[in-house]
Design a protein around this motif. Structure first.
Motif, mmCIF file in Angstrom:
data_model
loop_
_atom_site.group_PDB
_atom_site.id
_atom_site.type_symbol
_atom_site.label_atom_id
_atom_site.label_comp_id
_atom_site.label_asym_id
_atom_site.label_seq_id
_atom_site.Cartn_x
_atom_site.Cartn_y
_atom_site.Cartn_z
ATOM 1 N N PHE A 388 77.201 19.780 -0.722
ATOM 2 C CA PHE A 388 76.795 20.956 -0.165
ATOM 3 C C PHE A 388 77.497 22.000 0.180
ATOM 4 N N PHE A 389 77.326 23.124 -0.565
ATOM 5 C CA PHE A 389 78.089 24.375 -0.581
ATOM 6 C C PHE A 389 77.640 25.411 0.672
ATOM 7 N N ALA A 390 78.566 25.703 1.645
ATOM 8 C CA ALA A 390 78.084 26.451 2.974
ATOM 9 C C ALA A 390 77.981 27.727 2.690
ATOM 10 N N VAL A 391 76.998 28.553 3.278
ATOM 11 C CA VAL A 391 76.773 30.062 3.352
ATOM 12 C C VAL A 391 76.461 30.012 5.113
ATOM 13 N N LEU A 423 75.973 17.257 -8.007
ATOM 14 C CA LEU A 423 74.914 17.767 -7.742
ATOM 15 C C LEU A 423 75.286 18.873 -6.746
ATOM 16 N N VAL A 424 74.565 20.019 -6.911
ATOM 17 C CA VAL A 424 74.930 21.116 -6.151
ATOM 18 C C VAL A 424 73.743 21.312 -4.960
ATOM 19 N N GLY A 425 74.246 21.042 -3.695
ATOM 20 C CA GLY A 425 73.193 21.524 -2.609
ATOM 21 C C GLY A 425 73.749 22.755 -1.922
ATOM 22 N N VAL A 426 72.875 23.080 -0.891
ATOM 23 C CA VAL A 426 73.343 24.561 -0.089
ATOM 24 C C VAL A 426 73.234 24.216 1.283
ATOM 25 N N TYR A 427 73.979 24.754 2.106
ATOM 26 C CA TYR A 427 73.953 24.626 3.558
ATOM 27 C C TYR A 427 73.828 26.057 4.051
ATOM 28 N N GLY A 428 72.847 26.377 4.719
ATOM 29 C CA GLY A 428 72.606 27.974 5.136
ATOM 30 C C GLY A 428 71.235 27.700 6.112
ATOM 31 N N ALA A 429 71.202 29.054 6.378
ATOM 32 C CA ALA A 429 69.607 29.304 6.902
ATOM 33 C C ALA A 429 68.520 29.132 6.061
ATOM 34 N N ARG A 430 67.427 29.028 6.748
ATOM 35 C CA ARG A 430 66.312 28.845 5.848
ATOM 36 C C ARG A 430 65.927 29.531 4.637
ATOM 37 N N ASN A 431 66.233 30.970 4.999
ATOM 38 C CA ASN A 431 65.658 31.839 3.792
ATOM 39 C C ASN A 431 66.779 31.767 2.729
ATOM 40 N N VAL A 432 68.324 31.508 3.125
ATOM 41 C CA VAL A 432 69.087 31.392 2.158
ATOM 42 C C VAL A 432 68.922 30.116 1.350
ATOM 43 N N CYS A 433 68.687 29.036 1.881
ATOM 44 C CA CYS A 433 68.388 27.504 1.108
ATOM 45 C C CYS A 433 67.285 27.796 0.343
ATOM 46 N N SER A 434 65.900 28.543 0.700
ATOM 47 C CA SER A 434 64.939 28.610 -0.069
ATOM 48 C C SER A 434 65.009 29.329 -1.069
ATOM 49 N N SER A 445 68.606 21.084 0.137
ATOM 50 C CA SER A 445 69.108 21.960 1.369
ATOM 51 C C SER A 445 69.552 21.454 2.494
ATOM 52 N N PHE A 446 70.763 21.686 3.120
ATOM 53 C CA PHE A 446 71.088 21.349 4.358
ATOM 54 C C PHE A 446 71.039 22.464 5.399
ATOM 55 N N VAL A 447 69.862 22.515 6.063
ATOM 56 C CA VAL A 447 69.512 23.747 6.781
ATOM 57 C C VAL A 447 69.948 23.663 8.273
ATOM 58 N N SER A 448 70.770 25.084 8.488
ATOM 59 C CA SER A 448 71.599 25.385 9.744
ATOM 60 C C SER A 448 70.418 25.693 10.735
ATOM 61 N N ASP A 449 69.583 25.035 11.102
ATOM 62 C CA ASP A 449 68.277 25.481 12.079
ATOM 63 C C ASP A 449 68.900 25.554 13.416
ATOM 64 N N LEU A 450 70.259 24.940 13.726
ATOM 65 C CA LEU A 450 70.621 25.281 15.116
ATOM 66 C C LEU A 450 70.945 26.720 15.153
ATOM 67 N N SER A 451 71.246 27.256 14.469
ATOM 68 C CA SER A 451 71.544 28.978 14.341
ATOM 69 C C SER A 451 70.187 29.411 14.546
ATOM 70 N N ASN A 457 66.583 32.160 9.685
ATOM 71 C CA ASN A 457 65.757 31.326 10.301
ATOM 72 C C ASN A 457 64.587 31.714 11.194
ATOM 73 N N TYR A 458 64.883 32.839 11.804
ATOM 74 C CA TYR A 458 63.748 33.583 12.794
ATOM 75 C C TYR A 458 62.679 34.087 11.864
ATOM 76 N N GLY A 459 61.657 33.375 11.823
ATOM 77 C CA GLY A 459 60.411 33.656 10.969
ATOM 78 C C GLY A 459 60.169 33.385 9.691
ATOM 79 N N TYR A 460 60.975 32.090 9.374
ATOM 80 C CA TYR A 460 60.910 31.361 7.942
ATOM 81 C C TYR A 460 60.466 30.063 8.079
ATOM 82 N N ALA A 461 59.871 29.489 7.232
ATOM 83 C CA ALA A 461 59.473 28.022 7.416
ATOM 84 C C ALA A 461 60.701 27.197 6.898
ATOM 85 N N LEU A 462 60.504 25.805 7.244
ATOM 86 C CA LEU A 462 61.581 24.752 6.808
ATOM 87 C C LEU A 462 61.602 24.807 5.350
ATOM 88 N N PRO A 463 62.570 25.030 4.668
ATOM 89 C CA PRO A 463 62.581 24.813 3.083
ATOM 90 C C PRO A 463 61.808 23.414 2.661
#
Length: 738
Positions: A388-391, A423-434, A445-451, A457-463
């Motif tokens: 998981f590559f972090a943003v 394999l390539v995964g992504v860590y980040g906010a919902r919009n980034v991951c999607s 996706s590894f979703v940083s929903d804590l932020s 994240n604000y206004g985006y659905a879970l990927p």
């Protein structure tokens, strides 16, 4: 495309208000935030507000409300006031009746249509322009459905506006059919209003009062009323296929069950608190316990026992670290074996600095891909592991487009060229991951929903492809088993690894085996072509094969000897030398001739310039050699960088390829020491830790960047050379672990 009426509005603003409001706008016939700011300032000027601002804030609203609670043909004060309204209407795409200053039937019809589009047509007489509607008119929010919007979301937006606009802190939200930060906050305000919170108390924050109130308002089959309306609205905003309704029917039960299954809640089909929380805030119900975690602390046997007891199965740990304050952030020796023997599984995370958009671009993505592969192999992760590559910053949508997506394309290209074993995964906010997933650059996706406050994240659905959902920080265990973790929900899309190859020891570099030469040359050529350097050298540069031969193969013994002597990775020497020779052009030959002319006393010459395959100046070489002689790192006599003869003698010596490559290593040692006495940025160069075989990404970048100097050009070059470094390191790593 220019609009003639917008152009007239722009001319009106510039002519009447330009000097009054301290700004003008481009007369291009195109609506923009600048135009809206100018109209806002013009309104403030007409209201007698002296401290003009681009913001239609509380002072503007209160002043407008006190003077003109309803603007219409009978209350509008004068022609220019009307022209501001007409100009704003045209900028919003409505017919303002010309820019003639007359509040006539066409303006009334336009205002009526605007309010209908907003969903507030029934709040006041249709032709009246009220203060909050005026505020909504003077921004760039759309009130008609856009191409990417949905009718269902637009219906929710209009309902929220129509029901709550009368509340003090509720303002008109967009009605474009797209979920957004403003819409998410409006939903929370709506919940708080229905809970009975007074104006000034309701604030759109998912705080203790809101959480407590929601726990007393579950909805289920047969329920009716506003709470069902709010629940169905929240479902729609989370991209669930339901009808906006005040009745909790079978279709809503079915979709609720599906949503609960998707986010890994008990699939009851009821709108309980946990479901409300998952719909309204990215981190959901923080009282849950997830089966995964990630953290910056070494997993010892005692800590593993605590994690298992808390229901943890999957542990996220970092492949590398650039932090000097978190010594256990990176996977520690023996840790993966402890994790496996304790019945846990590990998923790897790759993160460098990455705290703003400038840390993300295609070359850095290539570097990240190679670096992560090398690190994964060093730690013993087997093929098939997902990294998981972090943003790890609040990337705005345009930054995702301009920086993050090219970065992940670089990662994917690196992984593919390295054989596709990870394999390539992504860590980040919902919009980034999607968006990274939609571009085909990630597999989970590894979703940083804590932020929760992140714009992504604000206004985006879970990927749809989420594997881990980070939702709360907590401490698990006691005593030696105590460990702080970020707790994550696991979807099952990624299960980490519980079996590892032996870790690769940190050992000295060796000569490149001849079996690796061709593959290394091909990989470097592919990378250089991907950033704009053709292998044939183009019109001005040396061919790729020639640079590779001169800076890598012909002097592999020298490079290896220097690497072993100074505990310096060969890749640092190879990268700097290859990069510089690859950039050697006709202008460098001209500069060499000018240096020769200077020292022969011919007018028009220059005292010094970079020269040779490694493009080193005489002065820089002298300072590096002097430093290393003084430190006992090399033997020889010092020279005077202020003496023309000494500079010229050194300048001639670095034209010898073997001597130049030896000098590259000394320049790196000097660079690590902060380049004392050299040409440095105004604040100077920091002193790095002594050269070591385990230099991290940040340290390697600093060495490569300092070789070129400082400033934007050096930073850009350093970023591009990082990928080159990791290609060399890949093959050097293979050689030293044969």
């Amino acid at each position: 495309m220019a609009d003639e009426m917008v152009l007239q509005a722009q001319r009106f603003v510039n002519t009447i208000y330009g000097t009054r409001i301290g700004m003008t706008v481009d007369e291009d016939g195109k609506t923009s935030w600048t135009m809206m700011y100018a109209l806002t300032r013009a309104l403030q000027w007409e209201l007698g507000i002296t401290a003009l601002s681009n913001s239609f804030g509380p002072t503007t609203l209160s002043t407008l409300t006190s003077k003109y609670p309803a603007l219409n043909q009978n209350t509008v004060p004068y022609a220019n006031f009307t022209r501001i309204i007409q100009s704003a209407l045209y900028c919003k795409g409505y017919d303002g009746g010309g820019v003639d200053g007359v509040y006539g039937a066409r303006i009334q019809a336009a205002v009526s249509q605007l309010k209908s589009d907003m969903g507030v047509g029934g709040t006041t007489p249709n032709g009246d322009l009220t203060p909050k509607v005026f505020k909504g008119l003077l921004n760039m929010d759309p009130y008609v459905k856009v191409a990417t919007g949905s009718d269902a979301v637009r219906g929710v937006q209009q309902w929220l506006n129509g029901r709550y606009l009368g509340r003090a802190d509720f303002f008109v939200i967009p009605c474009d059919g797209r979920h957004s930060r403003d819409v998410a906050k409006a939903m929370l305000l709506a919940v708080q209003y229905e809970l009975g919170m007074a104006d000034g108390v309701a604030n759109g924050v998912f705080g203790p009062g809101t959480q407590s109130g929601l726990k007393t308002h579950p909805v289920a089959t047969g329920a009716t009323g506003v709470w069902v309306s709010l629940f169905s609205a929240a479902m729609i905003l989370n991209q669930r296929a339901v009808t906006f309704s005040s009745t909790f029917g079978s279709a809503l039960v079915s979709e609720t069950t599906a949503f609960q299954s998707f986010v890994k809640l008990p699939a009851t089909g009821k709108g309980d608190y946990a479901t409300w929380a998952s719909l309204l805030i990215s981190y959901g119900d923080q009282a849950r316990k997830g089966a995964a975690c990630d953290g910056v602390t070494k997993i010892t046997t005692a800590r593993a026992t605590s994690l298992k007891a808390d229901g943890i199965t999957y542990v996220g740990r970092y492949l590398t670290s650039v932090s000097s304050t978190l010594p256990e952030k990176v996977i520690q020796p023996g840790e993966l074996q402890t994790i496996a023997s304790s019945g846990l599984r590990c998923f790897p995370i790759y993160q460098t600095q990455g705290r703003d958009a400038s840390s993300f671009n295609y070359p850095l993505g290539r570097a990240a891909g190679y670096a992560a592969i090398n690190a994964a192999q060093d730690h013993g992760f087997k093929p098939g592991t997902r990294i998981f590559f972090a943003v790890d910053f609040d990337a705005l949508d345009d930054e995702v487009t301009s920086n993050v997506l090219p970065h992940f394309k670089g990662i994917v290209d690196s992984v593919a060229e390295a054989g596709g074993q990870y394999l390539v995964g992504v860590y980040g906010a919902r919009n980034v991951c999607s968006r990274v997933a939609a571009a085909g650059h990630s597999t989970a996706s590894f979703v940083s929903d804590l932020s929760s406050g992140y714009s992504g994240n604000y206004g985006y659905a879970l990927p749809a492809d989420w594997a881990y959902d980070q939702f709360v920080t907590r401490v698990v265990g006691t005593g030696t088993g105590s460990i702080e973790i970020d707790n994550d929900i696991a979807s099952g899309r990624d299960t980490g690894q519980d079996s590892f190859n032996p870790a690769r020891a940190v050992v000295a570099d060796v000569r490149l085996d001849s079996s690796l030469h061709n593959s290394l040359m091909i990989d470097i050529g592919k990378y250089m072509e991907s950033i704009g350097y053709p292998n044939d050298g183009g019109l001005k540069n040396f061919q790729h094969w020639k640079c590779f031969q001169s800076t890598v193969l012909d002097h592999d013994d020298v490079i290896t000897q220097q690497s072993n002597l100074y505990r310096m990775r060969k890749a640092l020497i190879q990268t700097s030398a290859y990069w510089e020779m690859r950039h050697w052009g006709p202008e460098d030959d001209v500069q060499d001739a000018r240096v020769e002319a200077y020292h022969l006393g011919v007018p028009g010459g220059v005292r010094d310039s970079s020269t040779g395959i490694a493009q080193i100046t005489g002065e820089a070489a002298i300072r590096a050699w002097n430093y290393c002689i003084a430190k006992g790192l090399v033997t020889g006599s010092t020279s005077d960088p202020a003496n023309d003869g000494d500079v010229y003698a050194m300048w001639k010596k670095v034209q010898d390829e073997a001597f130049a490559l030896q000098t590259v290593s000394l320049l790196h040692l000097w660079g690590a020491a902060g380049k004392p006495g050299g040409s440095n940025p105004p604040e100077g160069e920091t002193v790095l830790r002594p050269m070591a075989l385990d230099y991290n990404d940040k340290e390697n970048f600093e060495i490569l960047r300092r070789y070129q100097g400082w400033g934007d050009v050096a930073v850009d070059g350093g970023q591009k050379r990082m990928a080159l470094y990791y290609i060399f390191e890949k093959y050097n790593g293979i050689a030293r672990h044969f």
